[in-house]
Motif scaffolding. Sequence first.
Motif, short mmCIF file in Angstrom:
data_model
loop_
_atom_site.label_atom_id
_atom_site.label_comp_id
_atom_site.label_asym_id
_atom_site.label_seq_id
_atom_site.Cartn_x
_atom_site.Cartn_y
_atom_site.Cartn_z
N PRO A 1 8.65 -8.98 -9.40
CA PRO A 1 8.30 -8.52 -8.07
C PRO A 1 7.31 -9.47 -7.41
O PRO A 1 6.54 -10.13 -8.09
CB PRO A 1 7.63 -7.18 -8.34
N PRO A 2 7.33 -9.53 -6.08
CA PRO A 2 6.29 -10.31 -5.41
C PRO A 2 4.94 -9.61 -5.63
O PRO A 2 4.88 -8.38 -5.73
CB PRO A 2 6.69 -10.29 -3.93
N ILE A 3 3.89 -10.38 -5.76
CA ILE A 3 2.57 -9.81 -6.04
C ILE A 3 1.51 -10.40 -5.13
O ILE A 3 1.65 -11.50 -4.63
CB ILE A 3 2.15 -10.00 -7.52
N ALA B 1 1.75 -5.22 -7.13
CA ALA B 1 3.13 -5.65 -7.30
C ALA B 1 4.02 -4.78 -6.43
O ALA B 1 3.91 -3.56 -6.45
CB ALA B 1 3.55 -5.55 -8.77
N PHE B 2 4.89 -5.40 -5.66
CA PHE B 2 5.78 -4.68 -4.75
C PHE B 2 7.09 -4.41 -5.48
O PHE B 2 7.96 -5.27 -5.57
CB PHE B 2 5.97 -5.48 -3.47
N VAL B 3 7.20 -3.19 -6.05
CA VAL B 3 8.32 -2.83 -6.93
C VAL B 3 9.16 -1.69 -6.35
O VAL B 3 9.53 -0.77 -7.07
CB VAL B 3 7.80 -2.47 -8.34
N ALA B 4 9.47 -1.78 -5.08
CA ALA B 4 10.29 -0.74 -4.45
C ALA B 4 11.62 -0.62 -5.17
O ALA B 4 12.23 -1.61 -5.55
CB ALA B 4 10.52 -1.08 -2.98
N LEU C 1 3.25 -7.53 -16.41
CA LEU C 1 3.96 -6.47 -15.70
C LEU C 1 5.44 -6.65 -16.00
O LEU C 1 6.00 -7.73 -15.79
CB LEU C 1 3.73 -6.57 -14.20
N SER C 2 6.08 -5.61 -16.51
CA SER C 2 7.51 -5.73 -16.81
C SER C 2 8.20 -4.41 -16.53
O SER C 2 7.57 -3.36 -16.39
CB SER C 2 7.72 -6.15 -18.27
N GLY C 3 9.51 -4.48 -16.44
CA GLY C 3 10.31 -3.29 -16.19
C GLY C 3 11.73 -3.67 -15.87
O GLY C 3 12.18 -4.78 -16.17
N GLU C 4 12.42 -2.73 -15.24
CA GLU C 4 13.81 -2.98 -14.88
C GLU C 4 14.11 -2.29 -13.56
O GLU C 4 13.73 -1.14 -13.35
CB GLU C 4 14.75 -2.46 -15.97
N ARG C 5 14.78 -3.01 -12.68
CA ARG C 5 15.22 -2.46 -11.40
C ARG C 5 16.73 -2.28 -11.47
O ARG C 5 17.45 -3.24 -11.72
CB ARG C 5 14.84 -3.40 -10.27
N PRO C 6 17.21 -1.05 -11.26
CA PRO C 6 18.65 -0.82 -11.36
C PRO C 6 19.41 -1.48 -10.21
O PRO C 6 18.86 -1.73 -9.14
CB PRO C 6 18.77 0.70 -11.29
N ALA C 7 20.67 -1.75 -10.48
CA ALA C 7 21.54 -2.30 -9.43
C ALA C 7 21.75 -1.26 -8.35
O ALA C 7 21.66 -0.06 -8.61
CB ALA C 7 22.87 -2.72 -10.03
N GLY D 1 6.22 2.57 -3.72
CA GLY D 1 6.86 1.32 -4.11
C GLY D 1 5.91 0.21 -4.49
O GLY D 1 6.34 -0.92 -4.70
N CYS D 2 4.61 0.51 -4.56
CA CYS D 2 3.61 -0.50 -4.93
C CYS D 2 2.90 -0.09 -6.21
O CYS D 2 2.44 1.04 -6.35
CB CYS D 2 2.57 -0.66 -3.83
N LEU D 3 2.82 -1.02 -7.14
CA LEU D 3 2.06 -0.81 -8.36
C LEU D 3 0.73 -1.54 -8.18
O LEU D 3 0.70 -2.76 -8.00
CB LEU D 3 2.80 -1.40 -9.57
#
Length: 150
Positions: free
Chosen positions: A45-47, A60-63, A81-87, A130-132
Amino acid sequence: MKGSFKRFSSDVFPDFEWLQEQMDAAVRNFGVSSGIRAGARGTFPPINIGSTTDAIEVVAFVAGVDPQALEVSIDKGLLILSGERPAAVADAGAHKTVYADERFAGKFRRVVNLPDDADPARVEAKYADGCLRVTVMKRESSKPRLIKVQ
């Protein structure tokens, strides 16, 4: 060759700005960032990173990412910072032609090098809209303090 220098005006700064814009446009196509502190284009994500006298703030912008799918950890001065964004959801039966697909989907990982005065024992992470927002407090010993003269 002598004639080629005549097109430059007496004020060459606009010409240098134009040249910088042309260079930025040329390297943009290769995923290279021209900014000294910027990450590679397309990094997710952009930070934003900043600090106050008391803390280091990372946003972190994780919308589109479920907060439960996010993982925040600190190891040896690195904030991870880690994770997964679904399709994006697609219509199962419909034939679709995609003209642009710029939304990132999949696993991601961003690593931020923390300054020496960061206190890894005092970290807080909050997710909203949507922001961490990760707040890493600074060590008390690194803060300025007033010493009374006796």
